[in-house]
Enzyme design. Structure first.
Site, short mmCIF file in Angstrom:
data_model
loop_
_atom_site.label_atom_id
_atom_site.label_comp_id
_atom_site.label_asym_id
_atom_site.label_seq_id
_atom_site.Cartn_x
_atom_site.Cartn_y
_atom_site.Cartn_z
N GLY A 1 20.55 9.23 25.58
CA GLY A 1 20.85 9.91 24.31
C GLY A 1 20.57 11.40 24.41
O GLY A 1 20.02 11.99 23.49
N TYR B 1 17.18 -1.34 11.75
CA TYR B 1 16.65 -0.14 12.43
C TYR B 1 15.12 -0.26 12.53
O TYR B 1 14.55 -0.07 13.60
CB TYR B 1 17.05 1.12 11.66
CG TYR B 1 16.47 2.39 12.25
CD1 TYR B 1 17.04 3.00 13.36
CD2 TYR B 1 15.33 2.99 11.70
CE1 TYR B 1 16.50 4.16 13.91
CE2 TYR B 1 14.78 4.15 12.24
CZ TYR B 1 15.36 4.73 13.34
OH TYR B 1 14.81 5.88 13.88
N1 NAD Z 1 15.08 12.97 14.25
C1 NAD Z 1 14.12 12.26 13.69
O1 NAD Z 1 13.48 12.69 12.72
C2 NAD Z 1 13.78 10.90 14.21
C3 NAD Z 1 12.84 10.16 13.50
C4 NAD Z 1 12.48 8.91 13.99
C5 NAD Z 1 13.02 8.42 15.15
N2 NAD Z 1 13.95 9.16 15.82
C6 NAD Z 1 14.51 8.55 17.04
O2 NAD Z 1 14.69 9.52 18.04
C7 NAD Z 1 15.84 9.23 18.83
C8 NAD Z 1 16.77 10.43 18.83
O3 NAD Z 1 17.07 10.74 17.50
P1 NAD Z 1 17.89 12.04 17.07
O4 NAD Z 1 17.42 12.38 15.71
O5 NAD Z 1 17.88 13.06 18.14
O6 NAD Z 1 19.34 11.36 16.93
P2 NAD Z 1 20.81 11.90 17.19
O7 NAD Z 1 21.70 10.99 16.44
O8 NAD Z 1 20.89 13.37 16.92
O9 NAD Z 1 21.00 11.65 18.77
C9 NAD Z 1 21.06 10.36 19.28
C10 NAD Z 1 21.55 10.42 20.69
O10 NAD Z 1 21.68 9.08 21.17
C11 NAD Z 1 22.97 8.92 21.72
N3 NAD Z 1 23.40 7.52 21.61
C12 NAD Z 1 23.52 6.75 20.48
N4 NAD Z 1 23.96 5.53 20.79
C13 NAD Z 1 24.12 5.51 22.14
C14 NAD Z 1 24.56 4.54 23.07
N5 NAD Z 1 24.94 3.31 22.69
N6 NAD Z 1 24.61 4.86 24.38
C15 NAD Z 1 24.21 6.08 24.79
N7 NAD Z 1 23.80 7.05 23.98
C16 NAD Z 1 23.75 6.77 22.67
C17 NAD Z 1 23.86 9.87 20.94
O11 NAD Z 1 25.05 10.14 21.65
C18 NAD Z 1 22.91 11.07 20.83
O12 NAD Z 1 22.94 11.81 22.03
C19 NAD Z 1 16.47 7.98 18.21
O13 NAD Z 1 16.06 6.83 18.92
C20 NAD Z 1 15.90 7.96 16.80
O14 NAD Z 1 15.81 6.65 16.26
C21 NAD Z 1 14.34 10.37 15.36
#
Ligand code: NAD
Length: 251
Positions: A13, A158
């Site tokens: 990701g 989730y």
């Molecule tokens: N941003 C936050 O506040 C927050 C809070 C809690 C948890 N998270 C966790 O952190 C991680 C990243 O979050 P983010 O906010 O950067 O999200 P985002 O949506 O900006 O990025 C997610 C990334 O994962 C990739 N992705 C999604 N499904 C995929 C798949 N099947 N195969 C390959 N790549 C895939 C997307 O292409 C993207 O690059 C996630 O696991 C999310 O649950 C984020």
């Protein structure tokens, strides 16, 4: 400690948000980094940005859907053929929905579980053989406050997937500790992502009111935490969950 080895990191990701910040941080520290993500277009843009490192063979950009386990296995195989080792894995790819309990379908449930939870298991399974042989490894699972506190802003699937990652963190940590491999979870909340630009100001202000620190987090702050946990000095920390949420949840 062997500081001479050039560490190889795999970040899933990594095309945007936290994954991109983490992959770029590790790259800036002199590690070789495989950026894995679904979107070939976004990966191509990143490749252009990091052309110097990509041409020096320190960065690769691979379009892989982590919910397709054979494809991720192949990607791990390709990285090992190219660089001969994998030292760091960041299981960061994830999708979040806000579907209510009433409206959740089996299809959506399965998609979230295979992207967020099963991928964490199977990518870790795929890299751990190399780490065991090396007697050194760092695995980070990107969980969420959703897995700890079950907020109503995220779907049950989730939250369950993120709680499952916390259990996997402990199972892998216990099993891999004898091989010099540490496994930890990072649990963020309210960290700025591209998506946040579309949140109405009023909603964002409401969200910030619930955060004692009084602001949202930045992806670079999460990347710094991951940097420590994956460092040479991070070897005595395993099976732990690190909250990075501005005090939104205190345990
Ligand atoms: N941003 C936050 O506040 C927050 C809070 C809690 C948890 N998270 C966790 O952190 C991680 C990243 O979050 P983010 O906010 O950067 O999200 P985002 O949506 O900006 O990025 C997610 C990334 O994962 C990739 N992705 C999604 N499904 C995929 C798949 N099947 N195969 C390959 N790549 C895939 C997307 O292409 C993207 O690059 C996630 O696991 C999310 O649950 C984020």
């Amino acid at each position: 400690m062997d500081n001479k080895v050039q560490r190889v990191a795999v970040v899933t990701g990594a095309s945007q948000g936290l994954g991109k910040a983490i992959a770029e941080k590790l790259l800036s520290e002199g590690k070789k980094v495989a950026f894995l993500s679904r979107s070939q277009k976004k990966l191509d843009l990143l490749r252009e940005q990091h052309l110097d490192k990509a041409s020096r063979d320190e960065a690769v950009f691979m379009a892989v859907d982590v919910s397709e386990h054979e494809a991720t296995k192949q990607a791990v195989h390709d990285i090992l053929s190219k660089w001969d080792r994998i030292d760091i894995l960041v299981n960061n790819a994830g999708i979040r929905t806000q579907t209510s309990i009433e409206d959740m379908t089996l299809e959506e449930w399965d998609q979230i579980m295979s992207t967020n939870l099963a991928s964490t298991f199977f990518v870790s399974q795929a890299v751990m053989h190399a780490m065991k042989e090396q007697k050194w490894g760092r695995i980070i699972n990107m969980s969420s406050i959703g897995g700890q506190d079950g907020p109503l802003t995220s779907s049950a699937a989730y939250c369950a997937s993120k709680a499952g990652q916390l259990a996997l963190t402990k199972v892998f940590a216990r099993s891999l500790a004898p091989y010099g491999i540490t496994v930890n979870a990072v649990s963020p909340a309210a960290v700025r992502t591209p998506e946040m630009d579309n949140v109405p100001t009023e909603k964002l202000e409401k969200m910030i009111q619930m955060i004692p620190i009084g602001r949202v987090g930045e992806a670079e702050e999460v990347a710094d935490l991951v940097s420590y946990l994956t460092s040479e000095n991070g070897g005595f920390v395993t099976g732990a969950t690190f909250d990075i949420n501005g005090g939104r949840l205190m345990r």
